[in-house]
Design a protein around this motif. Structure first.
Motif, PDB file in Angstrom:
ATOM      1  N   ASP A 120      23.524  -0.522  -5.743  1.00 21.89           N
ATOM      2  CA  ASP A 120      22.759  -0.196  -6.942  1.00 21.89           C
ATOM      3  C   ASP A 120      21.315   0.216  -6.659  1.00 21.89           C
ATOM      4  N   ALA A 121      20.790  -0.201  -5.515  1.00 22.41           N
ATOM      5  CA  ALA A 121      19.409   0.129  -5.165  1.00 22.41           C
ATOM      6  C   ALA A 121      19.213  -0.051  -3.677  1.00 22.41           C
ATOM      7  N   THR A 122      18.178   0.578  -3.145  1.00 25.20           N
ATOM      8  CA  THR A 122      17.858   0.453  -1.722  1.00 25.20           C
ATOM      9  C   THR A 122      16.436  -0.064  -1.555  1.00 25.20           C
ATOM     10  N   VAL A 123      16.255  -0.880  -0.524  1.00 27.42           N
ATOM     11  CA  VAL A 123      14.941  -1.431  -0.164  1.00 27.42           C
ATOM     12  C   VAL A 123      14.743  -1.186   1.326  1.00 27.42           C
ATOM     13  N   THR A 124      13.579  -0.677   1.705  1.00 31.09           N
ATOM     14  CA  THR A 124      13.354  -0.379   3.113  1.00 31.09           C
ATOM     15  C   THR A 124      12.272  -1.253   3.731  1.00 31.09           C
ATOM     16  N   ASN A 125      12.600  -1.795   4.905  1.00 26.99           N
ATOM     17  CA  ASN A 125      11.580  -2.382   5.764  1.00 26.99           C
ATOM     18  C   ASN A 125      10.883  -1.249   6.515  1.00 26.99           C
ATOM     19  N   ALA A 126       9.801  -1.563   7.181  1.00 27.62           N
ATOM     20  CA  ALA A 126       8.977  -0.526   7.806  1.00 27.62           C
ATOM     21  C   ALA A 126       9.650   0.099   9.026  1.00 27.62           C
ATOM     22  N   LEU A 127       9.451   1.398   9.184  1.00 28.02           N
ATOM     23  CA  LEU A 127       9.818   2.071  10.433  1.00 28.02           C
ATOM     24  C   LEU A 127       8.555   2.611  11.080  1.00 28.02           C
ATOM     25  N   ASN A 128       8.653   2.927  12.351  1.00 26.20           N
ATOM     26  CA  ASN A 128       7.515   3.454  13.095  1.00 26.20           C
ATOM     27  C   ASN A 128       7.668   4.959  13.237  1.00 26.20           C
ATOM     28  N   LYS A 129       6.711   5.706  12.723  1.00 21.45           N
ATOM     29  CA  LYS A 129       6.829   7.167  12.699  1.00 21.45           C
ATOM     30  C   LYS A 129       6.857   7.760  14.105  1.00 21.45           C
ATOM     31  N   GLU A 130       6.078   7.167  15.022  1.00 26.54           N
ATOM     32  CA  GLU A 130       6.086   7.665  16.403  1.00 26.54           C
ATOM     33  C   GLU A 130       7.456   7.466  17.030  1.00 26.54           C
ATOM     34  N   ASN A 299       6.037  -0.351  -2.351  1.00 26.80           N
ATOM     35  CA  ASN A 299       6.017   1.101  -2.269  1.00 26.80           C
ATOM     36  C   ASN A 299       7.322   1.601  -2.889  1.00 26.80           C
ATOM     37  N   ILE A 300       7.222   2.442  -3.900  1.00 30.62           N
ATOM     38  CA  ILE A 300       8.402   2.930  -4.615  1.00 30.62           C
ATOM     39  C   ILE A 300       8.385   4.460  -4.615  1.00 30.62           C
ATOM     40  N   THR A 301       9.525   5.066  -4.297  1.00 27.69           N
ATOM     41  CA  THR A 301       9.621   6.518  -4.379  1.00 27.69           C
ATOM     42  C   THR A 301      10.192   6.886  -5.738  1.00 27.69           C
ATOM     43  N   LEU A 302       9.418   7.636  -6.516  1.00 29.14           N
ATOM     44  CA  LEU A 302       9.816   8.024  -7.860  1.00 29.14           C
ATOM     45  C   LEU A 302      10.349   9.452  -7.879  1.00 29.14           C
ATOM     46  N   GLY A 303      11.211   9.736  -8.842  1.00 29.51           N
ATOM     47  CA  GLY A 303      11.747  11.074  -9.005  1.00 29.51           C
ATOM     48  C   GLY A 303      13.064  11.297  -8.291  1.00 29.51           C
ATOM     49  N   LEU A 304      13.589  10.266  -7.618  1.00 24.87           N
ATOM     50  CA  LEU A 304      14.845  10.378  -6.885  1.00 24.87           C
ATOM     51  C   LEU A 304      16.031  10.076  -7.806  1.00 24.87           C
ATOM     52  N   PRO A 305      17.236  10.513  -7.418  1.00 25.28           N
ATOM     53  CA  PRO A 305      18.429  10.142  -8.191  1.00 25.28           C
ATOM     54  C   PRO A 305      18.896   8.718  -7.902  1.00 25.28           C
ATOM     55  N   ILE A 306      18.307   8.070  -6.903  1.00 15.81           N
ATOM     56  CA  ILE A 306      18.641   6.692  -6.550  1.00 15.81           C
ATOM     57  C   ILE A 306      17.352   5.865  -6.535  1.00 15.81           C
ATOM     58  N   ILE A 307      17.507   4.554  -6.437  1.00 13.40           N
ATOM     59  CA  ILE A 307      16.347   3.656  -6.428  1.00 13.40           C
ATOM     60  C   ILE A 307      15.952   3.343  -4.999  1.00 13.40           C
ATOM     61  N   ARG A 308      14.669   3.504  -4.715  1.00 15.32           N
ATOM     62  CA  ARG A 308      14.140   3.124  -3.405  1.00 15.32           C
ATOM     63  C   ARG A 308      12.806   2.414  -3.575  1.00 15.32           C
ATOM     64  N   THR A 309      12.753   1.181  -3.110  1.00 18.78           N
ATOM     65  CA  THR A 309      11.497   0.448  -3.016  1.00 18.78           C
ATOM     66  C   THR A 309      11.306   0.040  -1.559  1.00 18.78           C
ATOM     67  N   SER A 310      10.080  -0.346  -1.219  1.00 20.31           N
ATOM     68  CA  SER A 310       9.796  -0.656   0.178  1.00 20.31           C
ATOM     69  C   SER A 310       8.648  -1.640   0.300  1.00 20.31           C
ATOM     70  N   VAL A 311       8.590  -2.283   1.453  1.00 18.80           N
ATOM     71  CA  VAL A 311       7.402  -3.064   1.792  1.00 18.80           C
ATOM     72  C   VAL A 311       6.212  -2.117   1.854  1.00 18.80           C
ATOM     73  N   ASP A 312       5.033  -2.663   1.591  1.00 13.95           N
ATOM     74  CA  ASP A 312       3.821  -1.850   1.622  1.00 13.95           C
ATOM     75  C   ASP A 312       2.990  -2.198   2.853  1.00 13.95           C
ATOM     76  N   HIS A 313       3.657  -2.292   3.995  1.00 12.91           N
ATOM     77  CA  HIS A 313       2.951  -2.548   5.256  1.00 12.91           C
ATOM     78  C   HIS A 313       3.720  -1.882   6.382  1.00 12.91           C
ATOM     79  N   GLY A 314       3.144  -1.886   7.549  1.00 15.26           N
ATOM     80  CA  GLY A 314       3.763  -1.236   8.689  1.00 15.26           C
ATOM     81  C   GLY A 314       4.656  -2.163   9.500  1.00 15.26           C
ATOM     82  N   THR A 315       4.967  -1.717  10.707  1.00 17.05           N
ATOM     83  CA  THR A 315       5.894  -2.456  11.563  1.00 17.05           C
ATOM     84  C   THR A 315       5.283  -3.705  12.189  1.00 17.05           C
ATOM     85  N   ALA A 316       3.957  -3.772  12.246  1.00 24.10           N
ATOM     86  CA  ALA A 316       3.250  -4.950  12.781  1.00 24.10           C
ATOM     87  C   ALA A 316       3.844  -5.402  14.115  1.00 24.10           C
TER      88      ALA A 316
END
Length: 349
Positions: A120-130, A299-316
């Protein structure tokens, strides 16, 4: 009753990060299962390693290949095992292409599950862009991954902590590019998305504040013309559509007003303009104990056909596998995902 709760798919994040630890901390809380059916998408061997090093986080592991095999029982962590990580090669706290690829694949998987209606919804932990880019996945971040794999063109990032909510006209671009992206059609679209998001969160008559781009919102053209040429026309269009919107308001005053209850959401013109006030409000460091007392926010991505929320921090990475990582932001993200999932049939007009 349990079968009626939303299924929330949570990515483990970068395997070398604090993602596995904070996931275990959240799954340990029995009250989580009173609100949703949580599922972790990641690697079982990584979770086993974290429990081995941090036995206080011990949980029974149910490693599965299909969501239908999840138990959703307190005391058990259901893991959709992607088998992306060679545990003998994984170095916690270090950037690696293996971990970057794994984190990317977890995200792709939860998107696929949500697009198919399995979760029904997705939640993301942090990833490292590098790390992700080292693995050959050239994205600026989660938001862009979701945009591509949901085939969505008009989307934006929303940050939230308590009564402070911020959406962004642009995010992961240079400051020079961000200024160039302040155009009437885009600002109008972000105002509309902000209005819809608030209604989906149960705010029936949202009050929207729009930040200026320039100091003092250009002081009637003394410090720039973007307000007059691009932002004000967007506000007037939104008003003509019945949206309650005000601005442009000087960037250094709009956020205290929002915290004070003047606005339900703020439209920021670029990444740092919106991120700094949110993190100043949600991140609290204890200088005596040399640890974070609070790392809150969503952190929430709006405008998508699905639900995505996320932590608001990095990989630490500096905190990985030390047992000191703070799980509050992940809890906040799950709570927002649950709320959005329950209201996902609501269509804002």
């Amino acid at each position: 009753m349990t079968a009626q709760l939303p299924i929330i798919a949570i990515t483990m994040g970068d395997p070398a990060s604090i993602g596995p630890e904070i996931s275990l901390k959240v799954f340990q809380k029995a009250q989580l299962y009173e609100k949703c059916r949580p599922l972790l998408v990641g690697d079982s061997n990584v979770i086993k390693k974290v429990i081995e090093v941090l036995p206080a986080l011990s949980l029974k592991i149910n490693s599965i290949k299909d969501v239908k095999d999840a138990q959703f029982q307190p005391g058990t962590i259901d893991i959709l095992d992607m088998q992306m990580v060679d545990i003998d090669q994984l170095e916690f706290g270090k950037v690696s292409s293996m971990a970057g690829n794994a984190a990317f694949q977890y995200v792709k998987k939860v998107i696929d599950l949500a697009m198919k209606g399995v979760v029904d919804a997705t939640v993301t932990n942090a990833l490292n862009k590098e790390a992700m880019n080292l693995a050959g996945h050239h994205f600026a971040g989660h938001t862009e991954i979701y945009g591509k794999y949901t085939n969505t063109q008009n989307y934006t990032m929303m940050l939230a902590h308590g009564n402070l909510r911020v959406v962004h006209n642009s995010t992961h671009v240079s400051l020079r590019q961000a200024c160039d992206l302040v155009k009437t059609p885009r600002v109008t679209e972000v105002i509309r998305i902000a209005n819809t998001a608030c209604k989906q969160l149960g705010i029936s008559h949202p009050q929207i504040g729009v930040a200026g781009l320039n100091p003092h919102s250009s002081e009637n053209g003394l410090f720039g013309d973007e307000e007059a040429n691009e932002i004000i026309p967007a506000i007037e269009i939104a008003k003509s559509e019945g949206i309650n919107v005000s601005g442009p308001i000087p960037p250094d005053t709009i956020f205290p007003k929002a915290i004070g209850g003047w606005f339900d959401i703020v439209v920021a013109m670029y990444h740092d303009q919106g991120h700094i006030p949110l993190k100043l409000k949600g991140f609290q460091y204890d200088p005596q104990k040399h640890t974070w007392k609070s790392v809150a926010g969503v952190n929430i991505t709006l405008g998508l056909p699905i639900i995505r929320t996320s932590v608001d921090h990095g990989t630490a990475f500096d905190q990985a596998l030390k047992g000191t990582a703070n799980e509050i932001s992940l809890e906040n993200a799950i709570d927002y995902a649950i709320k959005l999932a329950k209201n996902k049939e609501m269509v804002a007009q």
